[in-house]
Motif scaffolding. Sequence first.
Motif, PDB file in Angstrom:
ATOM      1  N   GLY A   1       0.811  -1.209   0.000  1.00  0.00           N
ATOM      2  CA  GLY A   1       0.000   0.000   0.000  1.00  0.00           C
ATOM      3  C   GLY A   1       0.846   1.262   0.000  1.00  0.00           C
ATOM      4  O   GLY A   1       0.551   2.240  -0.705  1.00  0.00           O
ATOM      5  N   ALA A   2       1.919   1.256   0.795  1.00  0.00           N
ATOM      6  CA  ALA A   2       2.805   2.415   0.836  1.00  0.00           C
ATOM      7  C   ALA A   2       3.558   2.573  -0.480  1.00  0.00           C
ATOM      8  O   ALA A   2       3.824   3.698  -0.923  1.00  0.00           O
ATOM      9  N   GLY A   3       3.900   1.459  -1.127  1.00  0.00           N
ATOM     10  CA  GLY A   3       4.541   1.534  -2.435  1.00  0.00           C
ATOM     11  C   GLY A   3       3.622   2.150  -3.472  1.00  0.00           C
ATOM     12  O   GLY A   3       4.046   2.991  -4.285  1.00  0.00           O
ATOM     13  N   ILE A   4       2.355   1.742  -3.458  1.00  0.00           N
ATOM     14  CA  ILE A   4       1.376   2.328  -4.386  1.00  0.00           C
ATOM     15  C   ILE A   4       1.218   3.822  -4.108  1.00  0.00           C
ATOM     16  O   ILE A   4       1.174   4.644  -5.023  1.00  0.00           O
ATOM     17  N   ALA A   5       1.133   4.182  -2.819  1.00  0.00           N
ATOM     18  CA  ALA A   5       0.978   5.585  -2.448  1.00  0.00           C
ATOM     19  C   ALA A   5       2.168   6.414  -2.917  1.00  0.00           C
ATOM     20  O   ALA A   5       2.012   7.558  -3.377  1.00  0.00           O
ATOM     21  N   ALA A   6       3.375   5.836  -2.821  1.00  0.00           N
ATOM     22  CA  ALA A   6       4.570   6.564  -3.247  1.00  0.00           C
ATOM     23  C   ALA A   6       4.557   6.803  -4.755  1.00  0.00           C
ATOM     24  O   ALA A   6       4.884   7.909  -5.225  1.00  0.00           O
TER      25      ALA A   6
ATOM     26  N   GLN B   1      11.374   3.201 -20.919  1.00  0.00           N
ATOM     27  CA  GLN B   1      10.360   4.093 -20.368  1.00  0.00           C
ATOM     28  C   GLN B   1      10.355   4.116 -18.844  1.00  0.00           C
ATOM     29  O   GLN B   1      10.063   5.146 -18.226  1.00  0.00           O
ATOM     30  N   ALA B   2      10.654   2.975 -18.231  1.00  0.00           N
ATOM     31  CA  ALA B   2      10.439   2.822 -16.795  1.00  0.00           C
ATOM     32  C   ALA B   2      11.327   3.767 -15.994  1.00  0.00           C
ATOM     33  O   ALA B   2      12.526   3.908 -16.254  1.00  0.00           O
ATOM     34  N   GLN B   3      10.720   4.387 -15.003  1.00  0.00           N
ATOM     35  CA  GLN B   3      11.425   5.257 -14.069  1.00  0.00           C
ATOM     36  C   GLN B   3      11.355   4.607 -12.692  1.00  0.00           C
ATOM     37  O   GLN B   3      10.279   4.469 -12.113  1.00  0.00           O
ATOM     38  N   LEU B   4      12.510   4.209 -12.204  1.00  0.00           N
ATOM     39  CA  LEU B   4      12.601   3.427 -10.972  1.00  0.00           C
ATOM     40  C   LEU B   4      12.567   4.343  -9.754  1.00  0.00           C
ATOM     41  O   LEU B   4      13.288   5.347  -9.697  1.00  0.00           O
ATOM     42  N   ILE B   5      11.732   3.990  -8.781  1.00  0.00           N
ATOM     43  CA  ILE B   5      11.597   4.749  -7.549  1.00  0.00           C
ATOM     44  C   ILE B   5      12.137   3.915  -6.392  1.00  0.00           C
ATOM     45  O   ILE B   5      11.732   2.763  -6.202  1.00  0.00           O
ATOM     46  N   ASN B   6      13.057   4.493  -5.631  1.00  0.00           N
ATOM     47  CA  ASN B   6      13.574   3.863  -4.425  1.00  0.00           C
ATOM     48  C   ASN B   6      12.715   4.329  -3.256  1.00  0.00           C
ATOM     49  O   ASN B   6      12.750   5.501  -2.876  1.00  0.00           O
ATOM     50  N   LEU B   7      11.945   3.425  -2.685  1.00  0.00           N
ATOM     51  CA  LEU B   7      11.017   3.803  -1.626  1.00  0.00           C
ATOM     52  C   LEU B   7      11.733   4.338  -0.389  1.00  0.00           C
ATOM     53  O   LEU B   7      11.156   5.114   0.383  1.00  0.00           O
ATOM     54  N   ALA B   8      12.985   3.928  -0.197  1.00  0.00           N
ATOM     55  CA  ALA B   8      13.736   4.429   0.955  1.00  0.00           C
ATOM     56  C   ALA B   8      13.994   5.933   0.856  1.00  0.00           C
ATOM     57  O   ALA B   8      14.269   6.582   1.876  1.00  0.00           O
ATOM     58  N   HIS B   9      13.882   6.483  -0.346  1.00  0.00           N
ATOM     59  CA  HIS B   9      14.126   7.910  -0.552  1.00  0.00           C
ATOM     60  C   HIS B   9      12.833   8.714  -0.626  1.00  0.00           C
ATOM     61  O   HIS B   9      12.898   9.929  -0.865  1.00  0.00           O
ATOM     62  N   ARG B  10      11.690   8.077  -0.446  1.00  0.00           N
ATOM     63  CA  ARG B  10      10.415   8.781  -0.536  1.00  0.00           C
ATOM     64  C   ARG B  10       9.951   9.195   0.855  1.00  0.00           C
ATOM     65  O   ARG B  10       9.708   8.342   1.723  1.00  0.00           O
ATOM     66  N   PRO B  11       9.798  10.492   1.112  1.00  0.00           N
ATOM     67  CA  PRO B  11       9.439  10.948   2.460  1.00  0.00           C
ATOM     68  C   PRO B  11       8.068  10.483   2.921  1.00  0.00           C
ATOM     69  O   PRO B  11       7.822  10.364   4.123  1.00  0.00           O
ATOM     70  N   GLU B  12       7.172  10.213   1.981  1.00  0.00           N
ATOM     71  CA  GLU B  12       5.807   9.817   2.365  1.00  0.00           C
ATOM     72  C   GLU B  12       5.692   8.324   2.678  1.00  0.00           C
ATOM     73  O   GLU B  12       4.652   7.866   3.169  1.00  0.00           O
ATOM     74  N   PHE B  13       6.758   7.546   2.408  1.00  0.00           N
ATOM     75  CA  PHE B  13       6.628   6.096   2.546  1.00  0.00           C
ATOM     76  C   PHE B  13       6.347   5.667   3.983  1.00  0.00           C
ATOM     77  O   PHE B  13       5.465   4.842   4.239  1.00  0.00           O
ATOM     78  N   GLU B  14       7.080   6.194   4.943  1.00  0.00           N
ATOM     79  CA  GLU B  14       6.932   5.741   6.327  1.00  0.00           C
ATOM     80  C   GLU B  14       5.533   6.017   6.859  1.00  0.00           C
ATOM     81  O   GLU B  14       4.904   5.139   7.463  1.00  0.00           O
ATOM     82  N   ASP B  15       5.025   7.246   6.617  1.00  0.00           N
ATOM     83  CA  ASP B  15       3.673   7.572   7.085  1.00  0.00           C
ATOM     84  C   ASP B  15       2.636   6.700   6.379  1.00  0.00           C
ATOM     85  O   ASP B  15       1.672   6.237   7.001  1.00  0.00           O
ATOM     86  N   ALA B  16       2.836   6.486   5.080  1.00  0.00           N
ATOM     87  CA  ALA B  16       1.889   5.650   4.331  1.00  0.00           C
ATOM     88  C   ALA B  16       1.922   4.204   4.830  1.00  0.00           C
ATOM     89  O   ALA B  16       0.890   3.543   4.914  1.00  0.00           O
ATOM     90  N   PHE B  17       3.115   3.713   5.167  1.00  0.00           N
ATOM     91  CA  PHE B  17       3.230   2.355   5.702  1.00  0.00           C
ATOM     92  C   PHE B  17       2.417   2.220   6.989  1.00  0.00           C
ATOM     93  O   PHE B  17       1.651   1.264   7.161  1.00  0.00           O
TER      94      PHE B  17
ATOM     95  N   LEU C   1      -0.779  11.557  -9.364  1.00  0.00           N
ATOM     96  CA  LEU C   1      -1.998  10.927  -9.885  1.00  0.00           C
ATOM     97  C   LEU C   1      -2.830  10.385  -8.734  1.00  0.00           C
ATOM     98  O   LEU C   1      -2.367   9.509  -7.991  1.00  0.00           O
ATOM     99  N   PRO C   2      -4.060  10.840  -8.542  1.00  0.00           N
ATOM    100  CA  PRO C   2      -4.912  10.258  -7.499  1.00  0.00           C
ATOM    101  C   PRO C   2      -5.357   8.858  -7.877  1.00  0.00           C
ATOM    102  O   PRO C   2      -5.629   8.573  -9.056  1.00  0.00           O
ATOM    103  N   LEU C   3      -5.413   7.956  -6.890  1.00  0.00           N
ATOM    104  CA  LEU C   3      -5.810   6.573  -7.166  1.00  0.00           C
ATOM    105  C   LEU C   3      -7.232   6.483  -7.695  1.00  0.00           C
ATOM    106  O   LEU C   3      -7.591   5.537  -8.396  1.00  0.00           O
ATOM    107  N   ALA C   4      -8.071   7.468  -7.362  1.00  0.00           N
ATOM    108  CA  ALA C   4      -9.447   7.467  -7.864  1.00  0.00           C
ATOM    109  C   ALA C   4      -9.500   7.560  -9.382  1.00  0.00           C
ATOM    110  O   ALA C   4     -10.510   7.208  -9.998  1.00  0.00           O
ATOM    111  N   ALA C   5      -8.408   8.021  -9.999  1.00  0.00           N
ATOM    112  CA  ALA C   5      -8.384   8.163 -11.456  1.00  0.00           C
ATOM    113  C   ALA C   5      -8.069   6.864 -12.175  1.00  0.00           C
ATOM    114  O   ALA C   5      -8.189   6.793 -13.406  1.00  0.00           O
ATOM    115  N   LEU C   6      -7.697   5.814 -11.432  1.00  0.00           N
ATOM    116  CA  LEU C   6      -7.298   4.563 -12.070  1.00  0.00           C
ATOM    117  C   LEU C   6      -8.430   3.961 -12.887  1.00  0.00           C
ATOM    118  O   LEU C   6      -9.560   3.806 -12.411  1.00  0.00           O
TER     119      LEU C   6
END
Length: 531
Positions: free
Chosen positions: A424-429, A503-519, A436-441
């Motif tokens: 869930g935190a990965g998706i949020a990141a 095309q792929a842009q790789l995201i390191n979750l350890a560098h995302r400030p929102e990951f911990e709160d989202a987790f 992009l809001p998840l409601a748009a999926l």
Amino acid sequence: MPRLTVLVQGKPHVLSFRPGASLREILDRSDYRVRSACLGHGACGLCQVRLLSGEGGPHQPAEQFQLSASDLTEGKRLACQMRPTTDLTVEILNPPPPSGWRTPPEGLTYAPAGFAADRPPPPGVSHPVGAAVDLGTTHLSVAVHSLASGRRLAERWGKNPQGRFGSDVVTRLMAAQRPEVAEALAFAARHAIGEAIADVARREGLDCRAFSRVTVVGNTAMLALLADRNHHLLLQPAYWMAPLECTTIDGAAWAQAWGIARQAQIELVPPLGGFVGSDLIAGLVACRLTEGSAPALFIDFGTNSEIALWTGSDLWVTATAGGPAFESGAGSCGTPAEAGAVFRVAETADGGLAFRVLDDDCAHGLCGSGLVDLVACLRRRQRLDAKGRFAEGAKNFAFAVGEREFSLGLRDIDALQRAKAAVGAGIAALSAVAGLPLAALQRVVVAGLFGRYLDIANAQAIGLLPSVPVSHIELVGNTAAAGATALLLSTQAQAMANRLRQQAQLINLAHRPEFEDAFLEHLYLRPTEAS
């Protein structure tokens, strides 16, 4: 569904099945296989059973050729020639030796569409065949195809023997710090691939020397451990965003060990980078994520869960640790999604619980999807709160499936909470970085063995899947294996994989400030806001 009672050395076992498959195909998904050596054409006459009760259909020409008149009178049949539609009882005559390989569970196989089998096979091999391998953390899948026509000849599915070194990728990577353990991990995976190929050749009447291409996909750690190259770098944060070289150095030695064609092409499809492996690329190829409705989300649930978000113009990808809850089972009542696993739990009208067991009559425990169902049921009954605690201070929930008794404990629930929180935190990141809001999926593709058996409503009820319309969610099975097959056979699939890699842009979750709160937010057992 109709039920099949199988007598093996006098002991009865009960399976459920969907009409349409041959008796041999039904049995090949269970622990009760028959002997065979002819791709199920009836040419070898080895898959003999005795029909004890029920309707087996008319005798086929192959049975009349392979069996005597007295055999037919005594109820002997060829399992590959029978297509049961109602309850029946059979006895397996001369069962084969035990094997860890079987046909994948029903519904796990996902067939990619629109890819022509146009890759030329290596020269000098008559009737060349190829093997597409998905080397997962928990299971290993092998699909064998004709390289000339693309026709699928057989599939095998079994456990990754590296599991004895640890259930997750980090444990195995740490163990591989010792050279002798790294060598043992590599040997275990290579030997398993060779075993699966040999099992196909033996049971389907194929010549191992006809295998002239083997294409392997997997997460980065599995590929690195298979090749015994650079796996130590994955324990260093500096390499969590970098491509990792893990191709085989001596493919000829692997081919010799497997007994396949000397000139066989051994292809380890390179991972994207960090912990995002080629199994994700293969999955995106198989479901054509960037060619369908957008925005689209792809989730491959597993011990190493991989996620992709396609906005219509950008492709964002990441990986996160799912742990054993999704695949191999965690806690006191967990089990992998294989024969004997409770994969579905539902509430009954009288307030009880109904359990469905996968491909067997005797329950061994809850697999991931069964765990999700049971937790969702307990939440609706208020036996479990949103924090994962039992009502009135209880420490467990006891339940029985048939004659077996089980206990769902806090450890089981905690493992599920942590796994779903990581995803869930990965998706949020990804949602945050894409703006992009998840409601748009418009499309949510759920892949993997765990995802194949999910009840969507229950998964959404505890926050495992985004709260989008159910019609937007696809449960597609093993897309990694399907993509590996496309890459084995098709130049178009290879070109698509190359485009996705660029095309792929790789995201390191350890560098995302929102990951911990989202987790922390996703630890709660409640629906997520699709905002």
